[in-house]
Design an enzyme around this catalytic site. Structure first.
Site, mmCIF file in Angstrom:
data_model
loop_
_atom_site.group_PDB
_atom_site.id
_atom_site.type_symbol
_atom_site.label_atom_id
_atom_site.label_comp_id
_atom_site.label_asym_id
_atom_site.label_seq_id
_atom_site.Cartn_x
_atom_site.Cartn_y
_atom_site.Cartn_z
ATOM 1 N N ASP A 100 0.832 -1.200 0.000
ATOM 2 C CA ASP A 100 0.000 0.000 0.000
ATOM 3 C C ASP A 100 0.871 1.256 0.000
ATOM 4 O OD1 ASP A 100 -1.961 1.893 0.454
ATOM 5 O OD2 ASP A 100 -2.989 0.684 1.972
ATOM 6 N N HIS A 105 -0.397 4.541 0.132
ATOM 7 C CA HIS A 105 -1.121 5.743 0.561
ATOM 8 C C HIS A 105 -0.309 6.505 1.607
ATOM 9 C CE1 HIS A 105 -4.362 3.432 -1.308
ATOM 10 N NE2 HIS A 105 -4.883 4.614 -1.571
#
Lengths: 433, 136
Positions: free
Chosen positions: B14, B16
């Site tokens: 991920d 983000h």
């Protein structure tokens, strides 16, 4: 006029340097068992014969006599403080025999007793982080009945207690990893150098010899390291490989940042100037790993163990054996020094993590040390440093140079007092092969 | 400073990056010592960081819907590494699709997390809970 001396484990090498370049070199057997000044005197007599009597304004020296600066690094997590401690010791020119992590076991304490190091670098925990392990390890080290010094470069909140546990032979310096993933290895490096100058030189029987020199004696690998750093100022990113009787040292001068797309750097930040020492890759004293790759040379290994000072005649069968072993040492040592890629599968497709330095864009590889330089085929040996740049990030398309007169160490020393001259000489003396 | 150290990061593949910065900032403001590992953090990195820094808790963020896969086994690895009983928190878009959060929460609690949070949780909520759990 400058005199540079290298007290090696086998030979004491002397180099006379004028304002225009090297005017003479000579060597003699190192005489550490009696008085190291005897071998130096023999070498200097030979040098004087070549150059005539000279008046030296500077006398500089490096030493790896008496086994070099033998160190053990201790940390907490292998990829974090243990690695940071090992990096600091390597960058100070030590021969790091082994690196330990987590709580030292009784067996490991026995191993350290057997290694009998000059110096131990004890780290563990970020500042304010884990204390238990460094304190445990201080107790274990304190109980080992050997005369080593300990530099404590771990969690500052536990450092003074650890020093108390160890007693008189402990020195405290700043943490090698004060915050998570932040390296600060210079203070440890300086502390190692200071102890080497103040105590270890004396302990190795170089105390009297040290008085001859205008600057303190430093470990030979540190001098070579500084020579390589110097050359990188003019050549740009480079790699240097020094194959010796007991170890193979690799020096890289480059950022090593990812060069391929879709690659993310992971792990500890890598220093621009990096040295690694492979204690299991040597041409005489540590041949097992080399002979594993070339089992046909087992019989030859037996001969080398019987006579570690054996130097094969040029063109002989033995010199071919040595070239083969040397090539294997270069291959493995450079592979270990290089970073590598790990493939990870994500919802967005494949991506890669890079651990360590990407050496694929390196333009120059410099071969140092007798086994490469006098092999008759240095190019062939150094080709083992090349890789395809796929998974292991070895250099891809470098030029090969050799340090044909073994002056890297001398120029590292000289660079401390006359950088410009040292750079000019080192540029001239490196020969493309 | 309240003397408590939190290791936090975005787990798995991920990327983000914004939310974790906001969280890190909010927890620091609240007096925690925050070790922010950033994005694409593996389970091993959480554990190694927690060992070196003697962390009091691990805070895991996951925004891309694969949190369940990425977090499975973290508790067992912590046990193995000597971080027995370390509080672990997780929050974000933990699963893909419209599963009921009570169900999702149950899944993560069974995986050994101390608390799990749905999308839209404010940093204040996490700060309040973690402060309470760690006794600050």
């Amino acid at each position: 006029m400058t005199l540079a001396v290298d007290f090696g484990s086998t030979f004491t090498k002397v180099t006379a340097i004028s304002d225009t370049g090297i005017i003479g070199t000579a060597k003699a057997f190192t005489t550490i068992e009696t008085d190291i000044r005897e071998g130096l005197h023999t070498a200097l007599t030979e040098l004087n014969r070549q150059t005539g009597a000279l008046d030296y304004t500077h006398r500089l020296a490096a030493s790896s006599a008496g086994g070099g600066l033998k160190m053990v690094a201790v940390g907490l997590v292998p990829a974090l403080t243990a690695k940071a401690a090992s990096m600091a010791a390597c960058s100070a020119g030590a021969k790091v025999v082994k690196t330990y992590s987590y709580e030292l076991s009784d067996d490991e304490a026995g191993e350290i007793y057997d290694i009998n190091p000059d110096l131990i670098l004890l780290s563990g925990g970020t500042d304010g982080g884990n204390k238990d392990v460094i304190l445990h390890n201080a107790r274990v080290l304190g109980s080992i009945d050997r005369d080593f010094f300990v530099i404590i470069a771990g969690n500052k909140s536990a450092a003074s207690e650890a020093a108390k546990i160890i007693g008189g032979n402990a020195v405290i310096c700043k943490n090698v990893m004060p915050e998570f993933n932040t390296l600060d290895i210079m203070p440890a490096k300086d502390a190692i150098r200071a102890l080497f100058m103040e105590k270890i030189i004396e302990a190795k029987g170089l105390g009297e010899a040290a008085k001859i020199f205008s600057t303190p004696i430093i470990p030979t690998p540190l001098a070579v390291f500084e020579g390589a750093q110097l050359l990188a100022e003019s050549l740009g990113p480079l790699l240097a490989v020094d194959v010796g009787g007991a170890t193979t040292d690799v020096y890289s001068m480059c950022t090593g940042m990812p060069t391929l797309p879709n690659v993310t750097q992971k792990g500890l930040p890598e220093p621009f100037a990096k040295r690694t020492v492979e204690g299991d890759l040597g041409m005489r004293y540590s041949m097992d790993a080399l002979v594993d790759v070339a089992p046909e040379l087992q019989a030859y290994q037996g001969n080398c163990i019987a006579d570690p000072s054996f130097v094969p005649a040029p063109g002989s069968l033995e010199s071919e054996y040595d070239a083969k072993l040397c090539g294997i040492a270069v291959d493995i040592a450079v592979e270990r020094h290089s970073g590598h890629l790990e493939r990870v599968f994500t919802p967005f497709g494949e991506t890669y993590y890079q651990l360590g330095k990407d050496l694929s864009p390196i333009k120059y590889i410099i071969g140092i040390g007798g086994p490469i330089v006098y092999s008759g085929n240095p190019h062939g040996i150094l080709e083992n440093a090349i890789g395809d740049g796929q998974e292991i990030l070895k250099p891809k398309n470098p030029k090969f140079l050799i340090d044909k007169k073994y002056i890297f160490g001398a120029m590292g020393l000289l660079s401390r007092i006359n950088r410009e001259l040292a750079l000019r000489i080192i540029e001239n003396e490196c020969m493309e092969v | 400073m309240n003397g408590k150290t939190l290791v936090m990061g975005v787990i798995g593949a991920d990327v983000h990056a914004v939310g974790i910065k906001i969280l890190s900032h909010a927890f620091e403001e609240a007096g925690f010592n925050v070790v922010n590992l950033g994005v694409m953090v593996s389970q091993e990195e959480f554990i190694e960081a927690a060992i070196e820094t003697a962390a009091d808790a691990i805070v895991v963020s996951s925004l891309y819907g694969h949190g369940e896969m990425d977090c499975r086994g973290l508790r067992e690895k912590c046990d193995e590494a000597g971080l027995v009983g370390i509080p672990m928190y997780v929050g974000g878009n933990l699963v893909v699709g419209k599963r009921n959060f009570a169900e999702v929460e149950q899944t993560f609690l069974e995986m050994g997390f101390t608390r799990a949070y749905p999308p839209g949780t404010t940093p204040e909520k996490g700060i309040e809970d973690i402060s309470k759990d760690l006794g600050v």
